[in-house]
Design a protein around this motif. Structure first.
Motif, PDB file in Angstrom:
ATOM      1  N   ARG A  26       0.842  -1.202   0.000  1.00  0.00           N
ATOM      2  CA  ARG A  26       0.000   0.000   0.000  1.00  0.00           C
ATOM      3  C   ARG A  26       0.877   1.252   0.000  1.00  0.00           C
ATOM      4  N   GLU A  27       1.998   1.216   0.767  1.00  0.00           N
ATOM      5  CA  GLU A  27       2.913   2.357   0.801  1.00  0.00           C
ATOM      6  C   GLU A  27       3.463   2.659  -0.583  1.00  0.00           C
ATOM      7  N   ASN A  72      -5.969   9.573   4.741  1.00  0.00           N
ATOM      8  CA  ASN A  72      -7.281   8.950   4.593  1.00  0.00           C
ATOM      9  C   ASN A  72      -7.320   8.187   3.266  1.00  0.00           C
ATOM     10  N   GLY A  73      -8.440   7.518   3.017  1.00  0.00           N
ATOM     11  CA  GLY A  73      -8.589   6.775   1.773  1.00  0.00           C
ATOM     12  C   GLY A  73      -8.740   7.714   0.585  1.00  0.00           C
ATOM     13  N   ASN A  74      -8.675   7.155  -0.621  1.00  0.00           N
ATOM     14  CA  ASN A  74      -8.778   7.963  -1.835  1.00  0.00           C
ATOM     15  C   ASN A  74     -10.194   8.496  -2.036  1.00  0.00           C
ATOM     16  N   ARG A  75     -10.304   9.570  -2.841  1.00  0.00           N
ATOM     17  CA  ARG A  75     -11.586  10.035  -3.323  1.00  0.00           C
ATOM     18  C   ARG A  75     -11.620   9.748  -4.813  1.00  0.00           C
ATOM     19  N   SER A  76     -12.759   9.301  -5.289  1.00  0.00           N
ATOM     20  CA  SER A  76     -12.815   8.971  -6.710  1.00  0.00           C
ATOM     21  C   SER A  76     -14.152   9.359  -7.312  1.00  0.00           C
ATOM     22  N   LEU A 105     -20.464   8.682 -10.153  1.00  0.00           N
ATOM     23  CA  LEU A 105     -20.477   8.196  -8.775  1.00  0.00           C
ATOM     24  C   LEU A 105     -19.255   8.740  -8.034  1.00  0.00           C
ATOM     25  N   LEU A 106     -19.520   9.489  -6.953  1.00  0.00           N
ATOM     26  CA  LEU A 106     -18.439  10.052  -6.138  1.00  0.00           C
ATOM     27  C   LEU A 106     -18.296   9.216  -4.872  1.00  0.00           C
ATOM     28  N   THR A 107     -17.068   8.783  -4.572  1.00  0.00           N
ATOM     29  CA  THR A 107     -16.829   7.980  -3.378  1.00  0.00           C
ATOM     30  C   THR A 107     -15.725   8.603  -2.538  1.00  0.00           C
ATOM     31  N   HIS A 108     -15.989   8.786  -1.259  1.00  0.00           N
ATOM     32  CA  HIS A 108     -14.946   9.153  -0.306  1.00  0.00           C
ATOM     33  C   HIS A 108     -14.665   7.909   0.526  1.00  0.00           C
ATOM     34  N   VAL A 109     -13.497   7.309   0.353  1.00  0.00           N
ATOM     35  CA  VAL A 109     -13.139   6.138   1.157  1.00  0.00           C
ATOM     36  C   VAL A 109     -12.596   6.629   2.488  1.00  0.00           C
ATOM     37  N   ASN A 110     -13.194   6.145   3.573  1.00  0.00           N
ATOM     38  CA  ASN A 110     -12.733   6.523   4.908  1.00  0.00           C
ATOM     39  C   ASN A 110     -12.035   5.341   5.558  1.00  0.00           C
ATOM     40  N   LEU A 111     -10.848   5.592   6.118  1.00  0.00           N
ATOM     41  CA  LEU A 111     -10.071   4.499   6.687  1.00  0.00           C
ATOM     42  C   LEU A 111     -10.728   3.915   7.928  1.00  0.00           C
ATOM     43  N   ASN A 112     -11.273   4.799   8.781  1.00  0.00           N
ATOM     44  CA  ASN A 112     -11.779   4.310  10.066  1.00  0.00           C
ATOM     45  C   ASN A 112     -13.291   4.394  10.169  1.00  0.00           C
ATOM     46  N   GLU A 155     -16.823  -3.742  -3.646  1.00  0.00           N
ATOM     47  CA  GLU A 155     -15.608  -3.890  -2.819  1.00  0.00           C
ATOM     48  C   GLU A 155     -14.412  -4.331  -3.654  1.00  0.00           C
ATOM     49  N   ASP A 156     -14.671  -5.047  -4.789  1.00  0.00           N
ATOM     50  CA  ASP A 156     -13.560  -5.445  -5.656  1.00  0.00           C
ATOM     51  C   ASP A 156     -12.957  -4.242  -6.383  1.00  0.00           C
ATOM     52  N   MET A 157     -13.813  -3.204  -6.613  1.00  0.00           N
ATOM     53  CA  MET A 157     -13.367  -2.062  -7.404  1.00  0.00           C
ATOM     54  C   MET A 157     -12.587  -1.054  -6.557  1.00  0.00           C
ATOM     55  N   LYS A 158     -12.723  -1.149  -5.226  1.00  0.00           N
ATOM     56  CA  LYS A 158     -12.079  -0.166  -4.349  1.00  0.00           C
ATOM     57  C   LYS A 158     -10.601  -0.492  -4.152  1.00  0.00           C
ATOM     58  N   SER A 159      -9.815   0.534  -3.858  1.00  0.00           N
ATOM     59  CA  SER A 159      -8.433   0.277  -3.485  1.00  0.00           C
ATOM     60  C   SER A 159      -8.451  -0.413  -2.115  1.00  0.00           C
ATOM     61  N   ALA A 160      -7.640  -1.468  -1.973  1.00  0.00           N
ATOM     62  CA  ALA A 160      -7.676  -2.275  -0.748  1.00  0.00           C
ATOM     63  C   ALA A 160      -6.913  -1.563   0.357  1.00  0.00           C
ATOM     64  N   GLU A 161      -7.642  -0.975   1.294  1.00  0.00           N
ATOM     65  CA  GLU A 161      -6.993  -0.308   2.419  1.00  0.00           C
ATOM     66  C   GLU A 161      -6.532  -1.363   3.427  1.00  0.00           C
ATOM     67  N   VAL A 162      -5.339  -1.149   3.976  1.00  0.00           N
ATOM     68  CA  VAL A 162      -4.704  -2.159   4.833  1.00  0.00           C
ATOM     69  C   VAL A 162      -5.595  -2.571   6.001  1.00  0.00           C
ATOM     70  N   ASN A 163      -6.236  -1.551   6.653  1.00  0.00           N
ATOM     71  CA  ASN A 163      -6.946  -1.869   7.889  1.00  0.00           C
ATOM     72  C   ASN A 163      -8.339  -2.447   7.656  1.00  0.00           C
ATOM     73  N   LYS A 164      -8.704  -2.693   6.390  1.00  0.00           N
ATOM     74  CA  LYS A 164     -10.010  -3.293   6.131  1.00  0.00           C
ATOM     75  C   LYS A 164      -9.923  -4.814   5.993  1.00  0.00           C
ATOM     76  N   TYR A 165      -8.738  -5.373   6.338  1.00  0.00           N
ATOM     77  CA  TYR A 165      -8.552  -6.829   6.304  1.00  0.00           C
ATOM     78  C   TYR A 165      -7.695  -7.276   7.490  1.00  0.00           C
ATOM     79  N   ASP A 166      -7.842  -8.553   7.874  1.00  0.00           N
ATOM     80  CA  ASP A 166      -6.840  -9.239   8.693  1.00  0.00           C
ATOM     81  C   ASP A 166      -6.035 -10.126   7.744  1.00  0.00           C
ATOM     82  N   TYR A 167      -4.783 -10.442   8.137  1.00  0.00           N
ATOM     83  CA  TYR A 167      -3.902 -11.126   7.193  1.00  0.00           C
ATOM     84  C   TYR A 167      -3.286 -12.384   7.771  1.00  0.00           C
TER      85      TYR A 167
END
Lengths: 416, 273
Positions: B48-49, B87-91, B106-113, B148-160
């Protein structure tokens, strides 16, 4: 005091805008970095009425073609000119014929510090509100009632529209120097009362008639889950008072009104809560008496995703509409419950099915709407639209005159 | 003899040995001291970095939807993306085809938390509608891709959980399982193949709520943009249960296009072309 409408002014404005537009576009076109784009939709509609007409002259069907074509020009500084004529020809009811400028505006925007301003000059359309049944706060544009009895179609409005957006929200100011007449079905058309409306004899309360400058302002913001807006309007009402004449027509009279409006929506997961409320002063009620009133619509929306393990989503809308004039209200939403279910099939053709009903609590009448739409090809789409007046008591002065006007319509849209 | 042995303790040689020792120690330590969860998280965080710092971008996307019978239909859209610090991307997604949805955006504000915010612009009504963002498992435009497949995968939205290393084509890949934590996700887990060189994703297996293998997404035609960012020009999602598939063909990537936060508001959305 009542003033007559100057007929020619509308035509003059129309010609002036078109002339000015083409002149500007021509000047622009010499600039090589101009971006141009043409898009639009041509619709063919046939509407069949299920019952025999109630009044002389009315026909059993309607056939029309509508063209909405947008010409868009943008220069290297993102300044743009948008031109969208909206033309409709009806083979049955000539009162439905329309030559409207839905859009003919220049747009430019820029920064002031951390904020941004945007200016739109010309004919344009604006939407205010959040509910699905009837957007009572939405007052900027005139309604094209002749198009569809759901009163959701609009006419272009000549305006200067300034928007300032910053961290504190969005402030919009409107100056509207020219009033548009509401369209109504003609003698041959359905969804009218015994007497047809004669727009040629429209009158105004304002001594400036249709040239009265109307003012409006809205402040809106989005804070977390909440989106809201407060608005005010001062000027000539979009809805006329209709008075029967001695020779058997309804004459529209446009009063000067002041309206305050409020909308809000809270979006929490699949649950949405909505409110629209207005306070209108200076308008007449159904019986032609001046009556200040308040109206509100409270609504909720809930999304059920992938119902029965299928691809289909179902969205449920429940709204409560209320008007303090009750039986004296000039519309069918005086004390009603609006229930609608939207089925989205999520297939390749974007098929959708809508079933909705409006149940009046005090007038004891009910309407039902069924709608289906799907895409046929990349350019063609099909719509089936129907409206049934199920039950209209004689005491219901809004729905009783149209109780024979239930219809099923087939619409083919070609988009490009 | 002594003279020769002395040469072994020359400083240069000592340092070399020390570095070797330390390096192998660190390797052993990390292999022993890091749990598979930590390794999985580390890979996702590093990947992600590597995506960050592009500022803003625009691109064109063609979607080819294929039925089980092989019948195809196409979608064309444009994507505008803005990176937001912390924060997450805006698209903004603008639809060009099919023609009946042309101009819809379609406007999306991705929020990390927090949950994401979405607004839909309907050009025929000139209406901006705030919509619920909770249907993340729903189909995007009737395709095999969900929101959810179309969004950028934010690190904290998964466990690994790191599974193993294995060869993928000519490259060596890490295989990491990730478990969506976002409410409403259509998946219990996803298995992600990333190459070790550039941390590019080559394949994702999606497992549905019933734990069965639902879809496979493969990536190809990777190109380097701005000397830094690897984007796949071609992605193919196959649904093993329905037999349907969707291809994504990306083109015309542009960076530093002058987009800013004001373009990603509801006022900006009404201006979008």
């Amino acid at each position: 005091m009542i003033y007559r409408r100057g007929n020619l002014f509308c035509v003059r404005i129309f010609i002036a805008v078109i002339f000015f537009s083409f002149l500007s576009v021509h000047t622009y076109a010499e600039n090589e970095s101009l971006y141009t784009d043409i898009s639009g939709t041509v619709s063919f509609e046939h509407r069949g009425y299920l019952d025999d007409p109630a009044y002389n002259g009315q026909r059993s069907s309607l056939t029309s073609v509508t063209a909405n074509v947008t010409f868009y020009f943008e220069d290297e500084n993102y300044r743009s000119f948008t031109l969208t004529p909206n033309l409709r020809y009806d083979a049955v009811d000539s009162a439905r014929n329309l030559a409207d400028l839905k859009e003919a505006y220049f747009l430019t925007f820029g920064d002031i510090g951390q904020s941004e301003w945007e200016l739109r000059l010309g004919f344009d359309q604006v939407f205010w509100g959040v509910v699905e049944s009837r957007n009572i706060v939405d007052i900027v544009n005139q309604t094209d009632v002749a198009d569809h009895p759901d009163e959701k179609s609009k006419l272009g409005q000549l305006m200067a529209h300034l928007t300032v957006t910053g961290d504190m929200g969005t402030l919009e100011l409107f100056a509207m120097p020219f009033h548009r007449l509401r369209t109504y079905p003609g003698t041959n058309g359905r969804f009218r009362s015994l007497l047809p409306v004669d727009n040629d004899r429209a009158t105004y309360e304002s001594k400036h008639e249709e040239k009265n400058v109307d003012w409006a302002a809205q402040y809106s913001n989005s804070i977390g889950l909440l989106d809201f807006g407060i608005s005010t309007f001062y000027g000539t009402s979009r809805e006329p008072k209709l008075t029967p004449s001695d020779d058997g027509v309804l004459i529209p009279h446009y009063e000067t009104i002041r309206q305050y409006g409020l909308y809000g929506q809270v979006t929490t997961g699949p649950f949405l809560f909505k409110l629209e409320a207005i306070d209108r002063r200076g308008a007449s009620n159904l019986f032609g008496q001046k009556e200040n009133y308040k109206a509100y619509i409270l609504g909720a929306e809930y999304g059920f995703y992938s119902i029965f393990d299928s691809q289909v989503d179902m969205t449920l809308f429940v709204e409560r509409t209320y008007d303090t004039r009750k039986s004296r209200a000039t519309n069918a939403f005086e004390d009603d419950i609006f229930l609608t279910s939207l089925f989205t099939f999520n297939d390749v053709n974007s098929s959708e099915f809508v079933v909705g009903t409006l149940i009046s609590r005090d007038r004891e009448s009910q309407t039902l709407a069924l709608e289906f739409s799907r895409r046929l090809t990349d350019e063609w789409a099909l719509e089936i639209d129907s409206l049934f007046v199920l039950n209209a008591k004689e005491t219901d002065l809004v729905l009783n005159p149209v109780e024979n006007d239930s219809f099923i319509a087939l619409k083919l849209n070609y988009s490009f | 003899m002594i003279k020769i042995s002395l040469s072994y303790i020359q400083p240069k040689f000592l340092i070399r040995i020390l570095v070797c020792l330390l390096f192998s120690m660190q390797l052993t330590l990390s292999a022993v001291g890091q749990t598979p969860e930590e390794t999985g998280l580390e890979i996702a965080t590093e990947a992600r970095e590597k995506e960050r710092g592009f500022g803003d971008s625009t691109a064109k996307l063609k979607m080819i939807l294929r039925q089980k019978s092989g019948q195809e239909s196409e979608r064309e859209l444009r994507m505008k993306t803005l990176e937001v610090e912390g924060n997450g991307n805006r698209s903004i997604v603008v639809f060009d085809r099919p023609r009946d949805v042309r101009g819809t955006a379609l406007l999306t504000h991705v929020n990390l938390n927090d949950s994401d915010e979405q607004w839909l612009y309907l050009p025929a009504l000139k209406r901006v509608k705030r919509i619920s963002s909770s249907n993340i498992a729903g189909s995007f435009m009737g395709s095999e891709f969900s929101f959810e497949d179309m969004k950028s995968a934010e690190v904290n939205k998964y466990d690994y959980q790191y599974l193993r290393d294995e060869g993928c084509g000519e490259l060596q890949c890490t295989v990491v399982e990730r478990y969506p934590t976002e409410k409403g996700s259509g998946y219990t887990r996803q298995v992600v193949w990333r190459d070790k060189d550039e941390l590019r994703i080559w394949k994702i297996h999606y497992f549905d709520r019933k734990e069965s293998h639902l879809k496979t997404l493969t990536f190809s035609d990777y190109k380097l943009h701005e000397d830094k960012y690897w984007y796949a020009d071609f992605m193919s999602m196959v649904n093993h249960q329905s037999g349907k598939s969707t291809d994504l063909v990306w083109s015309e990537y542009e960076f530093g296009t002058g987009l800013d936060e004001k373009d990603f508001t509801s006022t900006g959305l009404k201006r979008v072309r």
